[in-house]
Motif scaffolding. Structure first.
Motif, PDB file in Angstrom:
ATOM      1  N   UNK A  43      -6.180  -3.515  -7.266  1.00  0.00           N
ATOM      2  CA  UNK A  43      -5.919  -3.455  -6.188  1.00  0.00           C
ATOM      3  C   UNK A  43      -4.968  -2.402  -5.161  1.00  0.00           C
ATOM      4  N   UNK A  44      -5.719  -1.938  -4.629  1.00  0.00           N
ATOM      5  CA  UNK A  44      -4.582  -0.164  -4.429  1.00  0.00           C
ATOM      6  C   UNK A  44      -3.937  -0.501  -3.251  1.00  0.00           C
ATOM      7  N   UNK A  45      -2.527  -0.442  -3.516  1.00  0.00           N
ATOM      8  CA  UNK A  45      -1.452  -0.722  -2.411  1.00  0.00           C
ATOM      9  C   UNK A  45      -0.611   0.043  -2.178  1.00  0.00           C
ATOM     10  N   UNK A  46      -0.702   0.829  -0.561  1.00  0.00           N
ATOM     11  CA  UNK A  46       0.026   1.034  -0.117  1.00  0.00           C
ATOM     12  C   UNK A  46       1.239   0.750   1.071  1.00  0.00           C
ATOM     13  N   UNK A  47       2.170   1.154   0.903  1.00  0.00           N
ATOM     14  CA  UNK A  47       3.316  -0.079   1.430  1.00  0.00           C
ATOM     15  C   UNK A  47       4.369   0.942   2.059  1.00  0.00           C
ATOM     16  N   UNK A  48       5.396   0.275   3.241  1.00  0.00           N
ATOM     17  CA  UNK A  48       6.127   1.506   4.021  1.00  0.00           C
ATOM     18  C   UNK A  48       6.708   0.329   5.037  1.00  0.00           C
ATOM     19  N   UNK A  49       8.151   0.738   5.712  1.00  0.00           N
ATOM     20  CA  UNK A  49       8.643   0.186   6.638  1.00  0.00           C
ATOM     21  C   UNK A  49       8.242  -0.168   8.327  1.00  0.00           C
ATOM     22  N   UNK A  83       6.766  10.668   9.507  1.00  0.00           N
ATOM     23  CA  UNK A  83       6.531  11.637   8.405  1.00  0.00           C
ATOM     24  C   UNK A  83       4.981  10.583   6.962  1.00  0.00           C
ATOM     25  N   UNK A  84       5.579   9.982   6.589  1.00  0.00           N
ATOM     26  CA  UNK A  84       5.137   8.514   5.269  1.00  0.00           C
ATOM     27  C   UNK A  84       3.733   7.687   6.611  1.00  0.00           C
ATOM     28  N   UNK A  85       3.672   6.724   5.468  1.00  0.00           N
ATOM     29  CA  UNK A  85       2.047   5.942   6.382  1.00  0.00           C
ATOM     30  C   UNK A  85       1.096   5.712   5.467  1.00  0.00           C
ATOM     31  N   UNK A  86       1.392   4.119   5.660  1.00  0.00           N
ATOM     32  CA  UNK A  86       0.840   3.524   4.184  1.00  0.00           C
ATOM     33  C   UNK A  86      -0.922   4.055   4.889  1.00  0.00           C
ATOM     34  N   UNK A  87      -1.634   3.571   5.794  1.00  0.00           N
ATOM     35  CA  UNK A  87      -3.086   3.765   5.791  1.00  0.00           C
ATOM     36  C   UNK A  87      -2.883   5.536   5.821  1.00  0.00           C
ATOM     37  N   UNK A 134      -3.150  10.632  -7.347  1.00  0.00           N
ATOM     38  CA  UNK A 134      -1.345  11.619  -7.654  1.00  0.00           C
ATOM     39  C   UNK A 134      -0.331  10.933  -7.065  1.00  0.00           C
ATOM     40  N   UNK A 135      -0.629   9.655  -6.837  1.00  0.00           N
ATOM     41  CA  UNK A 135       0.475   9.337  -5.689  1.00  0.00           C
ATOM     42  C   UNK A 135       1.146   8.479  -6.193  1.00  0.00           C
ATOM     43  N   UNK A 136       3.618   8.587  -6.132  1.00  0.00           N
ATOM     44  CA  UNK A 136       3.254   7.790  -6.784  1.00  0.00           C
ATOM     45  C   UNK A 136       4.295   6.530  -5.932  1.00  0.00           C
ATOM     46  N   UNK A 137       3.855   6.765  -5.217  1.00  0.00           N
ATOM     47  CA  UNK A 137       4.078   5.590  -3.659  1.00  0.00           C
ATOM     48  C   UNK A 137       3.213   4.222  -3.818  1.00  0.00           C
ATOM     49  N   UNK A 138       1.444   5.060  -4.485  1.00  0.00           N
ATOM     50  CA  UNK A 138       1.094   3.390  -4.490  1.00  0.00           C
ATOM     51  C   UNK A 138       0.949   2.918  -5.809  1.00  0.00           C
ATOM     52  N   UNK A 139       0.742   1.349  -5.569  1.00  0.00           N
ATOM     53  CA  UNK A 139       0.129   0.764  -7.095  1.00  0.00           C
ATOM     54  C   UNK A 139      -0.920  -0.097  -7.140  1.00  0.00           C
ATOM     55  N   UNK A 140      -1.391   0.211  -7.948  1.00  0.00           N
ATOM     56  CA  UNK A 140      -2.883   0.084  -9.093  1.00  0.00           C
ATOM     57  C   UNK A 140      -3.039  -1.258  -9.722  1.00  0.00           C
ATOM     58  N   UNK A 141      -2.878  -1.905  -9.294  1.00  0.00           N
ATOM     59  CA  UNK A 141      -2.612  -3.073 -10.171  1.00  0.00           C
ATOM     60  C   UNK A 141      -4.104  -3.619 -10.500  1.00  0.00           C
ATOM     61  N   UNK A 142      -4.312  -4.516 -11.833  1.00  0.00           N
ATOM     62  CA  UNK A 142      -5.873  -5.408 -11.681  1.00  0.00           C
ATOM     63  C   UNK A 142      -5.883  -6.472 -11.034  1.00  0.00           C
ATOM     64  N   UNK A 143      -7.005  -6.783 -11.002  1.00  0.00           N
ATOM     65  CA  UNK A 143      -7.986  -8.562 -10.621  1.00  0.00           C
ATOM     66  C   UNK A 143      -8.715  -8.816 -11.168  1.00  0.00           C
TER      67      UNK A 143
END
Ligand SMILES: [Zn+2]
Length: 509
Positions: free
Chosen positions: A254-260, A269-273, A389-398
């Protein structure tokens, strides 16, 4: 079998009926097949596979019908336990000892059945385990021309959910064990049949549970798993028999980007999508390293001899040391080759945002990986993090059961050993007695089966159903699933003879 067919590659490249690439037999196996008489002088013994009697067939058909008509889907209507109990009753009624017929599992509706034919006298070798999952994929009456949970014979086929995957083999093995017992068969080692839950899905995978919690009950020299492999038919003509000797490891991330987030009239400038899709676009053009193992090397060596022109040249070039990367790249255009060359990871689901006029607070993708044997899910998770290569993303195992964890299992599928003669010699001989002249070949499955749990526990597992199917008639998991009646009888004859070959004969004192 959890995953279905690769598309046909066309041309002279054969694609096996279930998933695997098919190849022509190893020269060594052909030799093995001709030296089977211990101490004998005949280099090519005539092997007789005697068709089952009318009564034995009737019983095998009756078991098949009973299993098809017990709904074992992972739904409120389904119960693997009902199927296991029906088979338990058959074994007990036939006179199997209570301690050799065990119903067990972590959930009331997901009970597994483990049946044992004991060695006559002290066992001289470790047991042989036949591993058969009892659950089936859901089927809707409205999608089918017949009731999927009614056993229907018409036009030379048996119809019903599970006729291909894999109540055909469940029934053939139950019938085989009953017949061996009835005939007073005395093997030199134990033969075990495990009928298990939740291979197709669900939270109580019986194979994994048995290995982890009751290793003593299922410990074996090797496993025969009829959930894959088999005989490929081309317009009724048997072409090749595939035996799954290793398989890739299935893993979801599960790859997730989050944003306020915020108002979409004021983009920031930052955008989860965008962060997520940028990462996925990197994955789209990323290629995992090219690899070969004992099984795939053998396959491509054999294929090189069949192919011509650029394809044959390229295959020879990838078999060289070092492999030619340009040749590997050309061959990788064919998806089935590509899957046999490397770990693959692909985005399979996407979700993001909560309103048309709001900046997304979450963007999430599922990335599905098929891991080449020898690598762990955690190793691949780390590689994905590197690719993104983006430490704002989380990569979790399902996990298979749907649980999410920060890290993935470290356990790796073992790189496969060369196919063992003890299995391949009788398998080849008996297959060729039923389907004269066809090559038998080990393959690496790109999908996943319960064999992986045994492979991870250090028990080699071989996938072979002895079921003959037309190349274009793979209906596992699909509508109007069906099996040629003749294929069922042949698999029944195969497993009876194969079980006796593997079990041997106890030495009489
Ligand atoms: Zn299956």
């Amino acid at each position: 079998m959890r995953v279905n067919s690769v598309p046909g590659a066309g041309g002279s490249i054969s694609i096996a009926l279930i998933l695997c690439l098919s190849v022509f037999a190893l020269a060594s196996m052909a030799q093995a097949a001709s030296v089977s008489h211990p101490g004998g002088t005949d280099p090519s013994p005539e092997i007789q596979v005697v068709p089952a009697s009318h009564a034995d067939r009737a019983e095998a058909r009756d078991i098949f019908k009973q299993l098809i008509e017990i709904n074992t889907t992972d739904t409120p209507q389904g119960s693997v336990t009902a199927g296991s109990e029906a088979m338990e009753k058959r074994f007990l009624d036939a006179g199997f000892a209570r301690e050799d017929v065990l119903l067990l599992g972590p959930d009331a509706r997901k009970q597994n059945l483990v049946v044992r034919i004991r060695a006559a006298g002290p066992a001289t070798e470790k047991p042989v385990l036949f591993l058969c999952h009892m659950d089936v994929v859901e089927a809707l009456r409205s999608d089918w021309h017949t009731d999927p949970f009614e056993f229907v014979e018409k036009g030379g086929y048996f119809y019903g959910r599970g006729t291909q995957d894999m109540k055909d083999s469940d029934a053939a093995l139950v019938a085989t064990f009953l017949r061996l017992h009835r005939e007073g068969y005395k093997p030199k080692r134990d033969l075990i049949l495990a009928l298990t839950a939740d291979e197709e899905g669900g939270k109580f995978n019986g194979a994994a549970w048995l290995v982890q919690h009751h290793r003593d009950l299922v410990d074996a020299a090797f496993v025969i798993n009829p959930d894959s492999g088999g005989v490929e038919l081309d317009h009724g003509r048997a072409v090749v028999a595939d035996v799954e000797a290793t398989e890739k490891v299935y893993a979801d991330y599960q790859v997730t980007a989050t944003n306020p987030g915020g108002h979409s009239s004021r983009p920031r400038p930052d955008n989860a999508i965008y962060e997520l899709t940028t990462a996925l676009n990197k994955l789209a053009v990323y290629t995992f390293p090219f690899e070969l193992n004992e099984i795939t090397r053998t396959y491509f060596q054999s294929l090189a001899a069949q192919e011509t022109g650029q394809t044959a040249d390229d295959i020879r070039a990838i078999l060289a040391t070092p492999p030619d990367p340009a040749a590997a790249a050309r061959l990788s255009v064919e998806p089935s080759f590509n899957s046999n060359f490397r770990t693959t990871c692909v985005a399979t689901r996407l979700s993001a945002g909560h309103a048309n006029n709001a900046l997304a607070q979450t963007a999430q993708a599922n990335v599905n990986c098929r891991i080449f044997p020898g690598h762990s899910p955690e190793e691949i998770r780390q590689q994905l993090i590197g690719v993104f290569g983006d430490n704002r993303l989380t990569v979790k195992y399902v996990s298979d059961a749907g649980g999410i964890s920060d890290t993935a299992p470290e356990r790796k599928a073992m790189a496969p050993p060369a196919p063992i003669k003890e299995v391949f010699e009788p398998l080849t001989r008996l297959t060729q007695a039923i389907w004269p002249g066809i090559p038998v070949t080990p393959v690496m499955e790109n999908g996943a089966s319960d064999s992986i749990y045994f492979a991870q526990a250090g028990i080699p597992s071989y996938g072979y159903s002895a079921i003959a199917l037309e190349r274009d008639d793979d209906r596992a998991h699909g509508q109007d699933e069906r099996l040629p009646v003749d294929s069922y009888w042949k698999s029944l004859d195969f497993f009876y003879a194969f079980a006796k070959e593997l079990g041997g004969t106890a030495v009489q004192h």
